[in-house]
Design a protein around this motif. Structure first.
Motif, PDB file in Angstrom:
ATOM      1  N   ASP A  38      22.411   2.661 -30.381  1.00 42.51           N
ATOM      2  CA  ASP A  38      22.760   2.010 -29.115  1.00 42.51           C
ATOM      3  C   ASP A  38      21.739   0.949 -28.735  1.00 42.51           C
ATOM      4  O   ASP A  38      22.095  -0.149 -28.304  1.00 42.51           O
ATOM      5  CB  ASP A  38      22.874   3.042 -27.987  1.00 42.51           C
ATOM      6  CG  ASP A  38      24.097   3.932 -28.114  1.00 42.51           C
ATOM      7  OD1 ASP A  38      25.027   3.577 -28.872  1.00 42.51           O
ATOM      8  OD2 ASP A  38      24.122   4.986 -27.455  1.00 42.51           O
ATOM      9  N   ILE A  39      20.480   1.281 -28.899  1.00 38.84           N
ATOM     10  CA  ILE A  39      19.414   0.338 -28.562  1.00 38.84           C
ATOM     11  C   ILE A  39      19.500  -0.895 -29.445  1.00 38.84           C
ATOM     12  O   ILE A  39      19.405  -2.031 -28.967  1.00 38.84           O
ATOM     13  CB  ILE A  39      18.035   1.024 -28.677  1.00 38.84           C
ATOM     14  CG1 ILE A  39      17.859   1.975 -27.490  1.00 38.84           C
ATOM     15  CG2 ILE A  39      16.907   0.007 -28.731  1.00 38.84           C
ATOM     16  CD1 ILE A  39      16.703   2.901 -27.611  1.00 38.84           C
ATOM     17  N   LEU A  40      19.695  -0.685 -30.736  1.00 38.06           N
ATOM     18  CA  LEU A  40      19.765  -1.830 -31.644  1.00 38.06           C
ATOM     19  C   LEU A  40      21.016  -2.665 -31.403  1.00 38.06           C
ATOM     20  O   LEU A  40      20.975  -3.894 -31.529  1.00 38.06           O
ATOM     21  CB  LEU A  40      19.674  -1.368 -33.099  1.00 38.06           C
ATOM     22  CG  LEU A  40      18.291  -0.832 -33.470  1.00 38.06           C
ATOM     23  CD1 LEU A  40      18.291  -0.290 -34.892  1.00 38.06           C
ATOM     24  CD2 LEU A  40      17.222  -1.895 -33.304  1.00 38.06           C
ATOM     25  N   GLN A  41      22.116  -2.029 -31.048  1.00 41.93           N
ATOM     26  CA  GLN A  41      23.313  -2.804 -30.704  1.00 41.93           C
ATOM     27  C   GLN A  41      23.030  -3.696 -29.507  1.00 41.93           C
ATOM     28  O   GLN A  41      23.411  -4.867 -29.502  1.00 41.93           O
ATOM     29  CB  GLN A  41      24.491  -1.878 -30.391  1.00 41.93           C
ATOM     30  CG  GLN A  41      25.215  -1.401 -31.615  1.00 41.93           C
ATOM     31  CD  GLN A  41      26.477  -0.638 -31.253  1.00 41.93           C
ATOM     32  OE1 GLN A  41      26.617  -0.097 -30.159  1.00 41.93           O
ATOM     33  NE2 GLN A  41      27.415  -0.606 -32.179  1.00 41.93           N
ATOM     34  N   GLN A  42      22.377  -3.150 -28.503  1.00 40.74           N
ATOM     35  CA  GLN A  42      22.039  -3.951 -27.326  1.00 40.74           C
ATOM     36  C   GLN A  42      21.087  -5.091 -27.691  1.00 40.74           C
ATOM     37  O   GLN A  42      21.227  -6.213 -27.205  1.00 40.74           O
ATOM     38  CB  GLN A  42      21.406  -3.072 -26.242  1.00 40.74           C
ATOM     39  CG  GLN A  42      22.370  -2.158 -25.557  1.00 40.74           C
ATOM     40  CD  GLN A  42      23.449  -2.928 -24.823  1.00 40.74           C
ATOM     41  OE1 GLN A  42      23.202  -3.927 -24.158  1.00 40.74           O
ATOM     42  NE2 GLN A  42      24.683  -2.470 -24.962  1.00 40.74           N
TER      43      GLN A  42
END
Length: 186
Positions: free
Chosen positions: A38-42
């Motif tokens: 999720d963090i990397l997608q953001q």
């Protein structure tokens, strides 16, 4: 730089190059690979949304790591805030003796029956998603992959099912704070 002109293939190459390097780092510190995803997608969404500034950046490598680091910090803040709220609810629950947790087997069995009633009335797909999450312990990304669904669809279904269960338990006489804590441990 082709990415700044909207070249999606170039962005995909950049994504693949850095994602594999960043995921183990972020995953190690977050302690959860789903949170790391999720963090990397953001982070990469921010890279894409700010693509027109890429030609001005002297060290793209350092900039991407900085974007990912900032997203990690935001994710960590959210996680800590959630845990602090959960602790406050738990403290409130223990301070209010009328809201004591039903820990004996009869109470827990009654709660399981109420949950089972809600689950049995779900559509087959919602029931499958719920059971994969609760009974088999699969994470959202694993469920999404197994059922060929988006992670957002799985999140939405789990949110909806948990809301239905909470509402059913509150209607059955279990206090809202009790329900919140119980759904974490059952």
């Amino acid at each position: 730089m082709r990415i700044s002109e909207g070249d999606e293939k170039a962005f995909e190459a950049l994504y693949r190059h850095y994602y594999g390097r960043l995921k183990p780092i972020v995953g190690k510190y977050m302690g959860d690979q789903v949170d790391a995803d999720d963090i990397l997608q953001q982070a990469f969404l921010k890279v894409w949304l700010n693509r027109e500034t890429l030609p001005e950046i002297e060290n793209i490598h350092a900039w991407i790591y900085k974007v990912a680091y900032r997203e990690y910090l935001m994710g960590l803040r959210k996680k800590l805030s959630y845990e602090a709220r959960l602790n406050r609810y738990s403290d409130t629950l223990h301070a209010d003796h009328s809201q004591e947790l039903p820990t004996d087997a009869a109470h827990l069995e009654d709660i399981r029956k109420h949950i089972g009633a809600v689950v049995s009335n779900l559509s087959p797909q919602r029931r499958m998603i719920y059971e994969l999450s609760r009974n088999e312990g699969l994470k959202i990304a694993e469920i999404a992959e197994k059922l060929s669904l988006s992670t957002q669809t799985v999140k939405n279904v789990l949110f909806l099912v948990m809301k239905m269960i909470r509402e059913h338990l509150v209607a059955a006489g279990y206090g809202p704070l009790t329900v919140i804590v119980l759904l974490k441990i059952i």
